[in-house]
Design a protein around this motif. Structure first.
Motif, PDB file in Angstrom:
ATOM      1  N   ASP A  53      -0.658  -1.967  -9.641  1.00 14.23           N
ATOM      2  CA  ASP A  53      -0.737  -3.580  -9.825  1.00 14.23           C
ATOM      3  C   ASP A  53       0.231  -4.446  -9.036  1.00 14.23           C
ATOM      4  O   ASP A  53       1.417  -3.642  -8.447  1.00 14.23           O
ATOM      5  N   ALA A  54      -0.191  -5.408  -8.404  1.00 14.72           N
ATOM      6  CA  ALA A  54       0.632  -6.103  -7.329  1.00 14.72           C
ATOM      7  C   ALA A  54       1.896  -6.625  -7.671  1.00 14.72           C
ATOM      8  O   ALA A  54       2.934  -6.392  -7.150  1.00 14.72           O
ATOM      9  N   ASP A  55       2.101  -6.907  -9.032  1.00 16.83           N
ATOM     10  CA  ASP A  55       3.574  -7.375  -9.539  1.00 16.83           C
ATOM     11  C   ASP A  55       4.372  -6.182  -9.795  1.00 16.83           C
ATOM     12  O   ASP A  55       5.742  -6.362  -9.205  1.00 16.83           O
ATOM     13  N   LEU A  56       3.780  -5.011 -10.068  1.00 19.62           N
ATOM     14  CA  LEU A  56       4.573  -3.946 -10.310  1.00 19.62           C
ATOM     15  C   LEU A  56       5.223  -3.325  -8.895  1.00 19.62           C
ATOM     16  O   LEU A  56       6.257  -2.873  -8.702  1.00 19.62           O
ATOM     17  N   ALA A  58       5.369  -5.102  -6.218  1.00 18.41           N
ATOM     18  CA  ALA A  58       6.494  -5.803  -5.500  1.00 18.41           C
ATOM     19  C   ALA A  58       7.944  -5.699  -6.316  1.00 18.41           C
ATOM     20  O   ALA A  58       8.717  -5.920  -5.605  1.00 18.41           O
ATOM     21  N   VAL A  59       7.784  -5.203  -7.578  1.00 19.97           N
ATOM     22  CA  VAL A  59       9.346  -4.985  -8.024  1.00 19.97           C
ATOM     23  C   VAL A  59       9.649  -3.648  -7.564  1.00 19.97           C
ATOM     24  O   VAL A  59      10.829  -3.661  -7.135  1.00 19.97           O
ATOM     25  N   ARG A  60       8.930  -2.900  -7.243  1.00 23.05           N
ATOM     26  CA  ARG A  60       9.169  -1.422  -6.528  1.00 23.05           C
ATOM     27  C   ARG A  60      10.062  -1.932  -5.102  1.00 23.05           C
ATOM     28  O   ARG A  60      10.652  -1.195  -4.649  1.00 23.05           O
ATOM     29  N   TRP A  61       9.212  -2.692  -4.466  1.00 26.48           N
ATOM     30  CA  TRP A  61       9.322  -2.817  -2.934  1.00 26.48           C
ATOM     31  C   TRP A  61      10.608  -3.681  -3.095  1.00 26.48           C
ATOM     32  O   TRP A  61      11.572  -3.461  -2.340  1.00 26.48           O
ATOM     33  N   GLU A  62      10.910  -4.469  -4.050  1.00 26.10           N
ATOM     34  CA  GLU A  62      12.167  -5.276  -4.021  1.00 26.10           C
ATOM     35  C   GLU A  62      13.256  -4.366  -4.464  1.00 26.10           C
ATOM     36  O   GLU A  62      14.651  -4.463  -3.799  1.00 26.10           O
ATOM     37  N   TRP A 435       1.528  -0.784   1.776  1.00 20.44           N
ATOM     38  CA  TRP A 435       1.231  -1.711   0.946  1.00 20.44           C
ATOM     39  C   TRP A 435       1.599  -2.847   1.628  1.00 20.44           C
ATOM     40  O   TRP A 435       2.739  -3.157   2.145  1.00 20.44           O
ATOM     41  N   GLY A 438      -0.435  -7.357  -1.288  1.00 13.38           N
ATOM     42  CA  GLY A 438      -0.809  -6.871  -2.525  1.00 13.38           C
ATOM     43  C   GLY A 438      -1.774  -5.908  -2.546  1.00 13.38           C
ATOM     44  O   GLY A 438      -2.669  -5.735  -3.602  1.00 13.38           O
ATOM     45  N   LYS A 439      -2.137  -5.105  -1.402  1.00 12.25           N
ATOM     46  CA  LYS A 439      -3.194  -3.979  -1.569  1.00 12.25           C
ATOM     47  C   LYS A 439      -2.680  -3.162  -0.363  1.00 12.25           C
ATOM     48  O   LYS A 439      -2.192  -3.226   0.255  1.00 12.25           O
TER      49      LYS A 439
END
Length: 848
Positions: A53-56, A58-62, A435, A438-439
């Motif tokens: 999931d792109a949002d998930l 993104a959270v991990r990357w942050e 990544w 978003g993909k």
């Protein structure tokens, strides 16, 4: 029994790469097979990762980005104005390699390291390889990397390569090939460690479930190796020699030094006396036994190598020749980075080791050989032309991309200086998923693997490495200097029982091994003491600037506050006296003047303004960066926060936002002071940091008193006197103390007693002098009172100043106060000069 890996189950993927929109192209892909199915190790990993999931993600990357930022992981890019301390680019998807594949790589690299070490032993010794025609003499004699100055010097156990790295690439058929060897001062292992630390926190379930091999045992072995090669067996001292904070991988130098528990030094920290290397410390010269070199050999010794180098240690080679110090890697080991020797390695392996080369290099042709040059000129369109020697730096030239005219020009260059050029077969690089946007997208990769010599002989491979990926699809030049990214490299254990338990080893300087004595308390390099001293001064200078600017801005913004107009006058005078605003701004009659607002704004955020708050914080940050191996992670995080909070905004801040920014800065600067007092051991490092802060605060107090002309306040009208005294109390952070103690209106003598003579007030001048006296007395070899002793001279200045403040008439008489302040303004800077001469530059001789 441990938990068994669960089967890959992610919705309706069933292991198909198409289901996640991933196309790998025509080259070998690390994640998917040619039939578009996920490889077994990736199925296990994806089953633990969860939905893409792109949002998930993104959270991990942050989370990863914040961890990298907090730990100060940076990489410097030369020639890029934004390159200094650029955030480390870590991709969220690791590179996964199964155990059976890794064993083949491990075996091949151990053989290769042994081979390169054997070649170095011969070339810097009897040179039988060139004497009997097994290696063309021009291969070494045309190479500037061959260090004639160290020829004939015998190294302990004939080990030239104590640390080695190889860059690997996978061909379309799935085989790994060696692209290049790193034998000079291999970099990247510290970044691999940091990548692992971050990924283990961000993806803990995946890390545990995939049974990833640990890195700590490798570094334990490497430290044992460094200790084992010491010429002395008692009180061994190992140092890591760095070119300094402006080197591209300085973060790694700091990280590795702290992880191994060894001293980080620059060339100026070392000196050679009587053919022995010494570390300049506060307590004198301390012998050095082993130097872990992160400095190219060119710059190591200006006497016998590059005379224009200021990075190395004069006389180092003579000390190596005498056997009093060991350098790892040995000086001259960079010779094995030469591309000219690569085509000879299979033959040399059979001759020296009696074995076939297990891990081949990419097919290479050195143009200094007539037959090889002829082949290159005939097949130029399908080859990549590279410099034969590391010192001949130019970008790889892809023959297939050249026009007819460019090919003709290149042919002429090769014929003119054939020994300068090597041609290699152009090999497509395998790809791995990154990544992005978003993909998952495929990117070419190069894997750098690290080896260290072991105390018992042979080599050990780090079970992992630094995977670097290209900045864009199809780009075959993979380089961090050109915008590439990095990945953690996971070597998956064959069975759970094979996974060694994690060893608790924090990424900070740890207790030395029992065989090594603990360093002495005064064992602080003079350069580091100098850096900590100026860190204290810049921290205090920044804090004073915030207080002054905040007080001025608040009165400029809210003119309705009682006394704001009158108090703005002395504040503007103070700002002008320290060069923050032009003097003509002190005559502005209206607080709302646009010119004054612009001047104050510039004094806060303009990095080009030499006396602005931003400029002061830049100095603070640079100084902290130069001694970051001596700062705790919490301290470094606060320093980076201060730097971020002071950066020029993209759009102009309004008055309220500017005040809020200064409030935040004050809080962060207070955190620095708090960490100094509550988290630093009371050793010489803390002492010099606090000395810098006390001297700066004392000088600032005197400067403020003189700029406001406090000695002449009794001749001013009551309104001016009241406004000036109120400003002094606010800048001295003593408003509440004054109100609680005196319960009266603001008066001249009580204010001066509180800010100048009160040794219980941490903001008072007397408090700073008392602290300085304690520090100076505790410094090593201070020799108070001895003839010509600089510390004794500094103590005399402090004692005289304290005595003057204790005299009753000093604060009550305007003439006596003016004389006192003038005297202090002239004498207090000499304390700094005495300290610099005695402990930083060693201009004065001191007893041992």
């Amino acid at each position: 029994m441990g938990t068994q890996p669960v089967p890959f189950a992610q919705g309706s993927l069933f292991g198909e790469a198409d289901a996640i929109g991933y196309g790998s192209g025509q080259v070998y892909d690390e994640m998917v097979t040619g039939q578009g199915r996920l490889r077994p190790q990736w199925q296990t990993f994806m089953s633990t990762l969860g939905p893409l999931d792109a949002d998930l993600m993104a959270v991990r990357w942050e989370e990863a980005r914040r961890l990298l930022h907090q730990n100060g992981v940076t990489y410097n890019i030369y020639g890029d104005p934004k390159g200094m301390e650029r955030p480390w680019p870590l991709d969220m998807m690791p590179l996964l390699l199964p155990a059976h594949e890794w064993k083949a790589i491990e075996s091949g690299l151990i053989q290769r390291a042994s081979l390169l070490n054997a070649i170095l032993t011969d070339l810097y010794g009897p040179q039988t390889l060139t004497r009997y025609g097994r290696l063309p003499p021009a291969v070494i004699h045309a190479d500037p990397g061959f260090r004639r100055a160290v020829h004939g010097i015998r190294v302990p156990n004939d080990v030239h390569l104590h640390y080695y790295a190889a860059d690997l690439a996978r061909a379309p058929d799935g085989r790994w090939w060696v692209l290049s060897d790193r034998t000079q001062a291999p970099s990247g292992s510290g970044y691999a460690l940091e990548n692992r630390a971050v990924m283990a926190k961000v993806l803990p379930d995946s890390f545990r479930h995939c049974q990833v091999e640990r890195l700590a045992p490798f570094f334990d072995t490497f430290k044992d190796t460094l200790l084992s090669i010491s010429p002395r067996r008692d009180r061994t001292r190992v140092v890591l020699l760095t070119p300094g904070p402006y080197n591209e991988t300085y973060f790694e130098h700091v990280y590795i030094a702290r992880y191994l528990g060894i001293t980080l030094v620059e060339g100026a920290d070392l000196t050679v006396r009587d053919r022995q290397v010494f570390l300049k410390t506060l307590s004198g010269l301390e012998p050095v036994d082993v130097i872990l070199r992160r400095l190219d050999a060119d710059f190591a010794d200006p006497l016998e190598l590059r005379a224009d180098s200021s990075l190395g240690v004069a006389g180092l080679i003579e000390a190596v020749r005498a056997g009093t110090v060991v350098v790892a890697n040995a000086l001259g080991s960079g010779l094995m980075e030469s591309m000219a020797i690569k085509s000879s390695l299979p033959t040399l392996c059979r001759h020296l080791l009696g074995e076939e080369l297990r891990l081949p290099g990419v097919a290479s042709w050195w143009c200094g050989n007539d037959a090889e040059r002829a082949y290159v000129l005939d097949h130029l369109g399908g080859l990549v032309i590279k410099p034969a020697f590391p010192s001949l730096s130019f970008e790889p030239i892809f023959g297939a991309l050249l026009s007819a005219g460019e090919k003709a020009s290149l042919v002429e260059k090769i014929k003119r200086r054939p020994w300068y050029y090597v041609a290699q077969e152009q090999m497509p690089l395998s790809t791995a998923p990154v990544w992005q946007d978003g993909k998952l997208q495929p990117r070419p990769l190069v894997l750098r693997v690290f080896l260290c010599a072991t105390p018992s002989g042979g080599y050990m491979v780090m079970p992992g490495g630094l995977t670097r990926v290209s900045s864009e699809p199809g780009r075959l030049v993979v380089s961090m200097q050109r915008g590439g990214g990095s990945k953690d490299t996971w070597i998956l254990a064959a069975r759970r029982a094979e996974v060694a338990p994690a060893q608790a080893r924090p990424a900070i300087a740890t207790e030395p091994t029992p065989a090594v004595a603990r360093p002495a308390a005064n064992d602080l390099p003079s350069r580091v003491a100098d850096g900590l001293y100026w860190l204290g001064r810049y921290a205090e200078r920044s804090e004073s600037a915030v207080r002054l600017l905040r007080a001025s801005q608040s009165r400029l913004t809210d003119g309705n506050t009682p006394g704001a107009g009158a108090q703005l006058r002395p504040l503007l005078t103070l700002l002008a006296s320290v060069g923050m605003i032009p003097w003509d701004m002190t005559r502005v009659t209206e607080a709302g003047g646009r010119g004054l607002r612009d001047a104050l704004y510039s004094a806060v955020v303009d990095p080009e303004h030499p006396n602005s708050l931003r400029a002061q914080i830049l100095r603070l940050h640079r100084t902290a960066y130069s001694v970051r191996d001596r700062l705790s992670m919490d301290m470094w995080r606060v320093v980076t926060t201060i730097d971020r909070q002071s950066q020029p905004p993209r759009i102009r801040l309004d008055a309220a936002a500017l005040l809020l920014r200064m409030d935040d800065l004050m809080t962060s600067l207070a955190a620095v002071a708090g960490l100094e007092q509550e988290s630093m051991t009371r050793g010489p490092g803390w002492r010099f940091l606090d000395i810098g802060r006390r001297i700066e605060r004392a000088l600032h107090t005197v400067a403020v008193m003189r700029a406001i002309r406090v000695s002449a306040l009794d001749r001013q009208d009551e309104a001016v006197q009241s406004a000036s005294l109120a400003v002094l109390l606010e800048l001295g952070e003593s408003v509440m103390t004054y109100r609680a103690r005196y319960l009266t209106t603001v008066q001249r003598t009580p204010v001066l007693e509180l800010l100048l003579a009160d040794e219980t007030n941490p903001r008072a001048l007397a408090f700073q002098l008392a602290a300085l006296e304690r520090h100076l007395t505790a410094l090593p070899n201070h020799g108070a009172g001895s003839t010509g002793d600089p510390t004794g001279g500094a103590l005399s200045i402090v004692a005289a100043a304290r005595g003057s403040l204790r005299r009753a008439e000093a604060l009550r008489s305007s003439e006596a106060l003016e004389t006192l302040l003038d005297t202090l303004a002239m004498s207090l800077p000499d304390i700094s000069n005495f300290l610099a001469h005695a402990y930083f530059s060693h201009a004065f001789a001191r007893s041992a």
